[in-house]
Scaffold this active site. Structure first.
Site, PDB file in Angstrom:
ATOM      1  N   LYS A   1       0.822  -1.217   0.000  1.00 37.17           N
ATOM      2  CA  LYS A   1       0.000   0.000   0.000  1.00 37.17           C
ATOM      3  C   LYS A   1       0.856   1.267   0.000  1.00 37.17           C
ATOM      4  CE  LYS A   1      -4.259  -1.966   1.743  1.00 37.17           C
ATOM      5  NZ  LYS A   1      -3.792  -3.303   2.206  1.00 37.17           N
TER       6      LYS A   1
HETATM    7  C1  LIG Z   1      -4.508  -4.380   1.610  1.00 35.48           C
HETATM    8  C2  LIG Z   1      -3.798  -5.678   1.558  1.00 35.48           C
HETATM    9  C3  LIG Z   1      -4.195  -6.725   0.702  1.00 35.48           C
HETATM   10  C4  LIG Z   1      -5.412  -6.619  -0.165  1.00 35.48           C
HETATM   11  O1  LIG Z   1      -5.239  -5.721  -1.229  1.00 35.48           O
HETATM   12  P1  LIG Z   1      -6.485  -5.144  -2.028  1.00 35.48           P
HETATM   13  O2  LIG Z   1      -5.954  -4.151  -2.963  1.00 35.48           O
HETATM   14  O3  LIG Z   1      -7.408  -4.551  -0.983  1.00 35.48           O
HETATM   15  O4  LIG Z   1      -7.128  -6.314  -2.704  1.00 35.48           O
HETATM   16  C5  LIG Z   1      -3.437  -7.873   0.675  1.00 35.48           C
HETATM   17  N1  LIG Z   1      -2.353  -8.032   1.463  1.00 35.48           N
HETATM   18  C6  LIG Z   1      -1.946  -7.064   2.305  1.00 35.48           C
HETATM   19  C7  LIG Z   1      -0.753  -7.305   3.155  1.00 35.48           C
HETATM   20  C8  LIG Z   1      -2.637  -5.857   2.382  1.00 35.48           C
HETATM   21  O5  LIG Z   1      -2.224  -4.902   3.239  1.00 35.48           O
END
Ligand SMILES: *Cc1c(COP(=O)(O)O)cnc(C)c1O
Length: 432
Positions: free
Chosen positions: A107
């Site tokens: 993210k």
């Molecule tokens: C947010 C997150 C996901 C999921 O990603 P999306 O874009 O919401 O599908 C998967 N793994 C981790 C570690 C995350 O922080």
């Protein structure tokens, strides 16, 4: 690039409006009206560019009429001082490590870019924005790191006292500069309620130019396509199958956007835990959101994935075409733990629980299709973020990465407040 609301194609805004609004006024999500495509030659040329140059080329292609090339390159250089390396486990399987940013999760790619872009737009308007965010742990630190030292932006984080892990608390409270933390003697719901109340409090909201740093902001989605282009160019193959551990489906959506913009790929795989509304949907055509259930891969515990509607728009609501491009599988916690063990034993490599779900989906797909082309598993978080789970799975301990080690030695700095709205308001006013 004009953007429209998924609830109403006639509601159109500029990039700046979309970024500053986050969500469309009608509750829809913003989507680019048109996705420009790279030629095969331009794609080929990416092999000689570095990550930031590719990011600049992709964003310039999209934002050509709104931001010039120099501005974009500068924002990107300020956003990214980390890259996503690929690790080859064997000749058919590689891991795209997306966890080398400040909060050790993918993210960071979206948050850092959004931070720069919002800061740029705020300065353009000669205003100061205040990002107010409630967090139960991880979102707060991603937002904090994204906006840290961005001129024109202040951040106030509300977090529930005693309800985040000690390391998470340090990740929220040790930034300094324009990042401020308030420790609320209540629950996460109390924090969230306060944020909602503040946004409805017109006088307060306008006085400090309050805004949110929403996870569905288009400025967080677009940059997630950069690493697909980058990975494809480093591997220099046109037959990659990308497997994406998914919760809200932003990451997968960004991969599909890259593909529509000309990044070659053979296939996409969506991997989920028992929160499997999307695998069910791709099988039956029936989308029925449910309450989420708790799992070890908790960042994927989403019962009503918000980005599915964006994916449907990308495919012009053509369900068969979506089905042809994306395979989906789901796995439970027991399988997840076994996968962490297996990969440790077989390759001496550690997966976080989310990435382990992706690994399982690749195995299932390989078995089902007898596919011989290469797979890329997106590694969404560093295993150390889920230390207890991973250590339990492999039966041994491992050290914290340097960044967490550094933070664990810093001193917490936060104001302490009750759940009383007026008291929190006063504390915020004194900070800003
Ligand atoms: C947010 C997150 C996901 C999921 O990603 P999306 O874009 O919401 O599908 C998967 N793994 C981790 C570690 C995350 O922080």
């Amino acid at each position: 690039m004009k953007l429209y609301s998924t609830n109403n194609p006639d509601l159109q805004v500029t990039l700046k409006e979309a970024v500053l609004q986050g969500q469309a006024a009608d509750g829809g999500l913003f989507m680019p009206q048109h996705l420009p495509e790279f030629s095969a030659e331009e794609i080929k040329n990416f092999t000689s560019l570095d990550f930031n140059q590719i990011a600049a080329a992709v964003s310039l292609k999209l934002f050509e009429n709104e931001l010039d090339s120099e501005v974009l390159s500068k924002l990107i250089d300020q956003a990214y001082d980390f890259i996503p390396p690929s690790i080859y486990l064997d000749e058919q399987l590689s891991i795209l490590e997306l966890f080398h940013g400040p909060t050790l999760a993918f993210k960071d790619f979206g948050a850092k870019f959004m931070g720069q872009l919002m800061g740029y737009f705020a300065r353009e308007d000669q205003t100061e924005l205040t990002i107010l965010v409630a967090t139960s742990g991880d979102t707060g630190s991603a937002v904090a790191s994204a906006f840290h030292k961005v001129p024109g932006i202040n951040v106030v984080i509300l977090y529930p006292s005693g309800k985040v892990s000690p390391l998470q608390e340090l990740q929220l409270t040790t930034w300094g500069d324009n990042i401020h933390a308030l420790e609320v003697q209540g629950t996460f719901d109390d924090c969230q309620k306060t944020v909602k109340q503040a946004f409805l409090d017109a006088e307060f909201k306008n006085k400090f130019n309050l805004t949110s740093a929403n996870s569905i902001n288009i400025a967080r989605l677009i940059p997630q396509s950069f690493y697909y282009f980058y990975c494809q160019s480093r591997m220099d193959r046109e037959d990659l199958t990308f497997c994406v551990p998914s919760g809200n489906f932003g990451n997968l959506c960004a991969g599909l956007i890259a593909n529509k913009m000309g990044m070659p790929a053979k296939h996409f795989i969506a991997a989920t835990n028992l929160n499997k509304v999307v695998p069910d949907y791709l099988q039956s055509g029936d989308f029925s959101p449910r309450t989420s259930v708790q799992t070890l891969s908790n960042a994927m515990d989403v019962g009503n994935p918000s980005n599915l509607v964006r994916i449907q728009h990308l495919f012009d609501q053509n369900f068969e075409s979506l089905q042809d491009s994306v395979a989906a599988y789901f796995f439970d916690d027991a399988a997840t733990i076994k996968a962490i063990q297996e990969v440790k034993n077989k390759y001496d490599y550690l997966l976080c629980p989310h990435t382990a779900v992706g690994y399982l989906a690749i195995q299932a797909h390989q078995k089902e299709t007898r596919g011989t082309s290469p797979y890329v598993c997106l590694a969404t978080a560093h295993p150390a973020k889920f230390k207890e789970t991973v250590e339990d799975a492999i039966g041994e301990q491992f050290p914290l990465p340097a960044e967490l080690e550094r933070i664990s030695k810093l001193e917490k700095k936060a104001g302490l407040v009750s759940t009383n709205y007026e008291e929190i308001k006063k504390a915020i006013s004194e900070i800003l």
